[in-house]
Design a protein around this motif. Sequence first.
Motif, PDB file in Angstrom:
ATOM      1  N   SER A  16       7.062 -68.385  98.443  1.00  0.00           N
ATOM      2  CA  SER A  16       5.942 -68.086  99.337  1.00  0.00           C
ATOM      3  C   SER A  16       4.677 -67.810  98.530  1.00  0.00           C
ATOM      4  CB  SER A  16       6.274 -66.932 100.277  1.00  0.00           C
ATOM      5  OG  SER A  16       6.582 -65.771  99.544  1.00  0.00           O
ATOM      6  N   ASP A  17       4.804 -67.139  97.393  1.00  0.00           N
ATOM      7  CA  ASP A  17       3.645 -66.916  96.510  1.00  0.00           C
ATOM      8  C   ASP A  17       3.142 -68.230  95.927  1.00  0.00           C
ATOM      9  OD1 ASP A  17       3.732 -64.193  96.914  1.00  0.00           O
ATOM     10  OD2 ASP A  17       4.745 -63.759  95.017  1.00  0.00           O
ATOM     11  N   MET A  18       4.055 -69.124  95.652  1.00  0.00           N
ATOM     12  CA  MET A  18       3.704 -70.410  95.065  1.00  0.00           C
ATOM     13  C   MET A  18       2.744 -71.189  95.966  1.00  0.00           C
ATOM     14  SD  MET A  18       6.423 -73.251  93.841  1.00  0.00           S
ATOM     15  CE  MET A  18       6.256 -74.764  94.741  1.00  0.00           C
ATOM     16  N   TYR A  19       2.866 -70.995  97.262  1.00  0.00           N
ATOM     17  CA  TYR A  19       2.047 -71.742  98.212  1.00  0.00           C
ATOM     18  C   TYR A  19       0.801 -70.998  98.679  1.00  0.00           C
ATOM     19  CZ  TYR A  19       5.667 -75.223  98.191  1.00  0.00           C
ATOM     20  OH  TYR A  19       6.552 -76.193  97.791  1.00  0.00           O
ATOM     21  N   ASP A  20       0.472 -69.869  98.073  1.00  0.00           N
ATOM     22  CA  ASP A  20      -0.749 -69.131  98.429  1.00  0.00           C
ATOM     23  C   ASP A  20      -2.006 -69.987  98.286  1.00  0.00           C
ATOM     24  OD1 ASP A  20       0.568 -66.846  99.184  1.00  0.00           O
ATOM     25  OD2 ASP A  20       0.063 -65.711  97.368  1.00  0.00           O
ATOM     26  N   ASP A  21      -2.076 -70.812  97.242  1.00  0.00           N
ATOM     27  CA  ASP A  21      -3.260 -71.655  97.046  1.00  0.00           C
ATOM     28  C   ASP A  21      -3.435 -72.645  98.192  1.00  0.00           C
ATOM     29  OD1 ASP A  21      -4.062 -70.406  94.727  1.00  0.00           O
ATOM     30  OD2 ASP A  21      -3.368 -71.992  93.382  1.00  0.00           O
ATOM     31  N   TYR A  22      -2.348 -73.104  98.761  1.00  0.00           N
ATOM     32  CA  TYR A  22      -2.433 -73.976  99.936  1.00  0.00           C
ATOM     33  C   TYR A  22      -2.893 -73.175 101.150  1.00  0.00           C
ATOM     34  CZ  TYR A  22      -1.016 -76.683 104.014  1.00  0.00           C
ATOM     35  OH  TYR A  22      -0.997 -77.325 105.227  1.00  0.00           O
ATOM     36  N   ILE A  23      -2.245 -72.047 101.373  1.00  0.00           N
ATOM     37  CA  ILE A  23      -2.579 -71.227 102.538  1.00  0.00           C
ATOM     38  C   ILE A  23      -4.065 -70.871 102.535  1.00  0.00           C
ATOM     39  CG2 ILE A  23      -2.209 -68.983 103.654  1.00  0.00           C
ATOM     40  CD1 ILE A  23       0.757 -69.238 102.699  1.00  0.00           C
ATOM     41  N   TYR A  24      -4.611 -70.523 101.384  1.00  0.00           N
ATOM     42  CA  TYR A  24      -6.016 -70.092 101.301  1.00  0.00           C
ATOM     43  C   TYR A  24      -6.990 -71.241 101.022  1.00  0.00           C
ATOM     44  CZ  TYR A  24      -3.922 -65.566 101.616  1.00  0.00           C
ATOM     45  OH  TYR A  24      -3.194 -64.488 102.061  1.00  0.00           O
TER      46      TYR A  24
END
Length: 66
Positions: A35-43
Amino acid sequence: MAKSLLIKDTTVSERAQIVREALGADSDCEGIDLSDMYDDYIYGLKELADINREFSEKKAGSVVAE
């Protein structure tokens, strides 16, 4: 037709939901919190394809199946 997953076509909350649904309940893999790995996508900083490609390039050959 499936909705686009691109940053330009989604909101932050939609991207967070996309990641939650894709990862399911267990988002830990080999000690990596996905889930942390995809933070850049989410933001809105990196597209999913870029994150997945970078992860594959870093981890290629390092994960050993038991």
